[in-house]
Design a protein around this motif. Structure first.
Motif, PDB file in Angstrom:
ATOM      1  N   ASP A   9       4.302  -6.131 -18.232  1.00  0.00           N
ATOM      2  CA  ASP A   9       5.061  -7.284 -18.719  1.00  0.00           C
ATOM      3  C   ASP A   9       4.051  -8.329 -19.176  1.00  0.00           C
ATOM      4  OD1 ASP A   9       6.677  -9.539 -19.152  1.00  0.00           O
ATOM      5  OD2 ASP A   9       8.124  -8.870 -17.650  1.00  0.00           O
ATOM      6  N   TYR A  51       6.799  -5.035 -22.044  1.00  0.00           N
ATOM      7  CA  TYR A  51       7.802  -6.085 -22.189  1.00  0.00           C
ATOM      8  C   TYR A  51       7.085  -7.334 -22.675  1.00  0.00           C
ATOM      9  CZ  TYR A  51      12.116  -4.323 -19.957  1.00  0.00           C
ATOM     10  OH  TYR A  51      13.277  -3.652 -19.660  1.00  0.00           O
ATOM     11  N   THR A 129      23.096  -0.704 -20.508  1.00  0.00           N
ATOM     12  CA  THR A 129      22.759  -1.985 -19.877  1.00  0.00           C
ATOM     13  C   THR A 129      23.852  -3.010 -20.140  1.00  0.00           C
ATOM     14  OG1 THR A 129      20.370  -1.585 -20.037  1.00  0.00           O
ATOM     15  CG2 THR A 129      21.085  -3.878 -19.846  1.00  0.00           C
ATOM     16  N   GLU A 213      15.199 -11.343 -16.157  1.00  0.00           N
ATOM     17  CA  GLU A 213      14.517 -10.361 -15.304  1.00  0.00           C
ATOM     18  C   GLU A 213      15.500  -9.288 -14.841  1.00  0.00           C
ATOM     19  OE1 GLU A 213      11.276 -10.034 -14.824  1.00  0.00           O
ATOM     20  OE2 GLU A 213      11.107 -11.696 -16.239  1.00  0.00           O
ATOM     21  N   GLU A 214      16.719  -9.711 -14.563  1.00  0.00           N
ATOM     22  CA  GLU A 214      17.750  -8.758 -14.154  1.00  0.00           C
ATOM     23  C   GLU A 214      18.060  -7.779 -15.293  1.00  0.00           C
ATOM     24  OE1 GLU A 214      21.565  -9.864 -11.827  1.00  0.00           O
ATOM     25  OE2 GLU A 214      22.192  -9.733 -13.946  1.00  0.00           O
ATOM     26  N   LYS A 216      16.047  -6.904 -17.713  1.00  0.00           N
ATOM     27  CA  LYS A 216      14.890  -6.011 -17.863  1.00  0.00           C
ATOM     28  C   LYS A 216      14.960  -4.847 -16.880  1.00  0.00           C
ATOM     29  CE  LYS A 216      11.479  -9.465 -19.361  1.00  0.00           C
ATOM     30  NZ  LYS A 216      10.236 -10.153 -18.945  1.00  0.00           N
ATOM     31  N   GLN A 217      15.311  -5.154 -15.635  1.00  0.00           N
ATOM     32  CA  GLN A 217      15.385  -4.099 -14.618  1.00  0.00           C
ATOM     33  C   GLN A 217      16.478  -3.097 -14.937  1.00  0.00           C
ATOM     34  OE1 GLN A 217      13.116  -3.519 -12.214  1.00  0.00           O
ATOM     35  NE2 GLN A 217      12.051  -5.229 -13.199  1.00  0.00           N
ATOM     36  N   LYS A 218      17.597  -3.578 -15.450  1.00  0.00           N
ATOM     37  CA  LYS A 218      18.693  -2.670 -15.814  1.00  0.00           C
ATOM     38  C   LYS A 218      18.271  -1.756 -16.965  1.00  0.00           C
ATOM     39  CE  LYS A 218      22.382  -5.824 -14.333  1.00  0.00           C
ATOM     40  NZ  LYS A 218      22.802  -5.071 -13.141  1.00  0.00           N
ATOM     41  N   LEU A 220      15.229  -0.770 -17.672  1.00  0.00           N
ATOM     42  CA  LEU A 220      14.272   0.210 -17.132  1.00  0.00           C
ATOM     43  C   LEU A 220      14.982   1.314 -16.361  1.00  0.00           C
ATOM     44  CD1 LEU A 220      11.291  -1.980 -15.854  1.00  0.00           C
ATOM     45  CD2 LEU A 220      11.431  -0.639 -17.962  1.00  0.00           C
ATOM     46  N   LYS A 221      16.007   0.937 -15.603  1.00  0.00           N
ATOM     47  CA  LYS A 221      16.761   1.935 -14.828  1.00  0.00           C
ATOM     48  C   LYS A 221      17.363   2.988 -15.769  1.00  0.00           C
ATOM     49  CE  LYS A 221      20.922   0.991 -13.477  1.00  0.00           C
ATOM     50  NZ  LYS A 221      22.104   0.394 -12.812  1.00  0.00           N
ATOM     51  N   ASN A 233       3.735   0.279 -12.329  1.00  0.00           N
ATOM     52  CA  ASN A 233       3.206  -1.015 -12.758  1.00  0.00           C
ATOM     53  C   ASN A 233       1.694  -0.909 -12.945  1.00  0.00           C
ATOM     54  OD1 ASN A 233       5.532  -2.813 -12.755  1.00  0.00           O
ATOM     55  ND2 ASN A 233       5.632  -2.346 -10.567  1.00  0.00           N
TER      56      ASN A 233
END
Length: 234
Positions: A9, A51, A129, A213-214, A216-218, A220-221, A233
């Motif tokens: 990131d 990112y 997402t 940030e939330e 981004k995580q979704k 990636l999942k 990472n």
């Protein structure tokens, strides 16, 4: 086949500096593939996922039409924006604060050798997402990216995509509007498509700000599931 992807990131970073960095990573992978073939080696090629959030910038793809930029050099400067003609596919687009930009730099030979499938899976990661926010989105035939309201008079684009691939190595990627200032899109004909609007997740949800940030995580999942990959990472 190496399905591990190094996640970086980069935070808020200048477009040209990021482009140069992408080129470095891209060249590293391509050079290793050439060496493997020349010397009959089987060294593992790395994969990366960047990112980043860019300052205000307009970029024009290699097949794009410069007339789709509706600003002069002075007007660009007045808006605090920059402009680059770059080596991805697609026409013109905008990047700026409040937008999640993802650059997967992958050796597709670690996954599958199909550029069409690659683009469709990128789109699918975004579609899945957005579904988590109860936003129904889809593809628009002949127009890469992710759209809302396809087939209605209110079609609007929420995620632009443009990639480059050589020797099955990818660069560039997607730009999802999450908390974007949509006024900057008024200065271009986005992706060279007239008569269709652009939107942002916060606008669609009717909220002032979405947790980026939330999101981004979704992404990636879903990327992990679709590409059967594993993120590390770095």
């Amino acid at each position: 086949m190496n399905k591990k992807i190094q996640l970086q990131d980069l935070g808020h970073k200048d477009y040209k500096d990021t482009w140069d960095y992408q080129e470095e990573l891209f060249k590293e992978i391509v050079d290793l593939k050439i060496k493997n073939r020349r010397e009959e080696l089987n060294d593992e090629t790395p994969n990366y996922f960047l990112y980043v959030e860019h300052p205000h910038v307009y970029t024009l793809g290699k097949s794009g039409d410069l007339s789709n930029l509706l600003l002069s050099e002075k007007q660009l400067a007045d808006k605090g924006a920059t402009f680059y003609k770059i080596n991805r596919g697609g026409d013109i687009t905008y990047h700026g604060p409040g937008q999640i930009v993802g650059y997967p730099i992958l050796d597709l030979e670690n996954f599958f050798t199909d550029i069409h499938k690659y683009l469709r899976l990128l789109e699918e990661a975004i579609i899945l997402t957005l579904a988590e926010y109860n936003i129904f989105s889809s593809r628009s035939e002949g127009e890469t990216g992710v759209w809302l309201g396809v087939g209605t008079p209110f079609a609007r684009k929420i995620c632009a995509m443009g990639v480059r691939a050589s020797r099955w190595v990818t660069m560039h990627g997607f730009a999802l509007n999450v908390n974007a200032d949509l006024g900057y899109f008024d200065n271009i004909i986005p992706c060279g498509i007239r008569g269709k609007a652009v939107t942002s997740l916060n606008v669609e949800l009717g909220v002032e700000k979405v947790n980026e940030e939330e999101v981004k995580q979704k992404i990636l999942k879903h990327f992990t599931d679709l590409f059967e990959a594993e993120f590390e990472n770095s």
